[in-house]
Scaffold this motif. Sequence first.
Motif, short mmCIF file in Angstrom:
data_model
loop_
_atom_site.label_atom_id
_atom_site.label_comp_id
_atom_site.label_asym_id
_atom_site.label_seq_id
_atom_site.Cartn_x
_atom_site.Cartn_y
_atom_site.Cartn_z
N ARG A 30 0.77 -1.31 -0.12
CA ARG A 30 -0.08 0.02 0.07
C ARG A 30 0.95 1.18 0.21
NH1 ARG A 30 -2.46 -1.25 4.68
NH2 ARG A 30 -1.62 0.53 5.76
N SER A 31 2.01 1.11 0.43
CA SER A 31 2.97 2.49 0.70
C SER A 31 3.39 3.03 -0.69
CB SER A 31 4.32 1.96 1.36
OG SER A 31 5.23 3.01 1.41
N SER A 32 3.63 4.14 -0.87
CA SER A 32 3.91 4.82 -2.17
C SER A 32 5.35 4.46 -2.39
CB SER A 32 3.58 6.26 -2.09
OG SER A 32 4.52 7.19 -1.26
N VAL A 37 2.14 -0.49 -6.26
CA VAL A 37 1.25 -0.03 -5.24
C VAL A 37 0.03 -0.67 -5.44
CG1 VAL A 37 0.34 2.05 -4.22
CG2 VAL A 37 2.60 2.02 -5.05
N ASN A 39 -3.64 0.02 -3.54
CA ASN A 39 -4.37 0.84 -2.49
C ASN A 39 -5.57 0.25 -2.05
OD1 ASN A 39 -4.51 2.86 -0.75
ND2 ASN A 39 -4.80 4.44 -2.37
N ASP A 40 -5.21 -0.67 -0.98
CA ASP A 40 -6.67 -1.43 -0.53
C ASP A 40 -6.16 -1.68 0.96
OD1 ASP A 40 -9.14 -3.16 -1.29
OD2 ASP A 40 -8.09 -4.33 0.12
N VAL A 41 -7.21 -1.31 1.95
CA VAL A 41 -6.87 -1.76 3.31
C VAL A 41 -6.53 -3.15 3.55
CG1 VAL A 41 -8.40 0.12 4.05
CG2 VAL A 41 -9.08 -1.89 4.12
N ARG A 45 1.39 -2.27 4.22
CA ARG A 45 2.20 -1.19 3.44
C ARG A 45 3.26 -2.01 2.64
NH1 ARG A 45 1.82 1.39 8.76
NH2 ARG A 45 0.22 3.04 8.59
N SER A 131 0.43 5.27 -8.09
CA SER A 131 -0.78 4.02 -8.10
C SER A 131 -1.40 4.71 -9.46
CB SER A 131 -1.71 4.52 -6.75
OG SER A 131 -2.49 5.85 -7.01
N LYS A 134 -3.04 8.04 -9.42
CA LYS A 134 -2.03 9.11 -9.55
C LYS A 134 -1.46 9.20 -10.62
CE LYS A 134 -0.83 9.24 -4.48
NZ LYS A 134 -1.63 8.08 -4.20
N THR A 160 -9.67 15.13 -3.40
CA THR A 160 -8.90 13.84 -3.70
C THR A 160 -7.97 14.06 -4.66
OG1 THR A 160 -10.65 12.55 -3.13
CG2 THR A 160 -9.21 11.54 -4.46
N HIS A 164 -3.62 13.78 -4.21
CA HIS A 164 -2.82 13.03 -5.49
C HIS A 164 -1.88 13.97 -5.75
CE1 HIS A 164 -5.19 9.42 -5.41
NE2 HIS A 164 -6.24 9.88 -6.10
#
Length: 189
Positions: A30-32, A37, A39-41, A45, A131, A134, A160, A164
Motif C-alpha cells: 500500500r505504501s507509495s 502499489v 491501495n487497498d486496506v 504497507r 498508483s 495518481k 482527492t 494526489h
Amino acid sequence: MENTLLLLCTSPAFPLLHYVLDEGKYLLGRSSKCELVVNDVSVSRQHAEIVADADGVTLRDLSSRNGTFVSEQRIRSQRVRVGDALRFGKVTFTLANRADFGEKYDSEERTDSISVSGGTAPLRAFKRSLSPAKRRVLDLLADGLAEKEIAERLHLSPCTVHNHVGAIYQIFEVHSRAELLAKLLNGRR
C-alpha cells in the motif's frame, strides 16, 4: 526471462490495475514507496516481494497481516508460474505473459530519467511508483488541466485530486506544477 510478464489484477475494485514485471525485485504494498502499489486496506504497507529473473518468478510474503496466497494456499515463499492466481489480502491477480496480450500492456521503451536528490532515476521508475489513480492525475496535470478540471474529468472529489497532486509532488521532489513539468520535460530529453 524469455517473456516479460504481467501481473494483472482480477479484483473488480481495480479493473485497470496491472504491472509489467521485467527482471528485477519489486515490493508490492500500500505504501507509495513500493514499486507495485495496491491501495487497498487489506494490503499491508509492504506486503510481499516479487523477484522476476531468468528462471521465472518467486513470491515472498513480508509478514503481512492478511497473507499472501497462491491458488488460495497461504504461502511464505514460493515459485509461481504463468496462469497462477495470486492474492494479496483481498486483492487478486493473475500472472500472465505480456506477449499474449499484444500491444495492450506495452510499456514505454524510452529510458527517460529525471534528477532526484542529486542523482538521476528512470522516469519509468517514478511513474511505476505511482498508483494508477495518481498516474491518471499526473497525465492530466502534464496536459495542463487545473485540479478542478481533473476532478471533473476523473469523477473525483477536488480534495482527492489535491491529495494526489501533493503526493505526486512529494514523489517527484518538487513544490509546484512548474517544477514538476520542468522535471518531466528534462527527463524526456
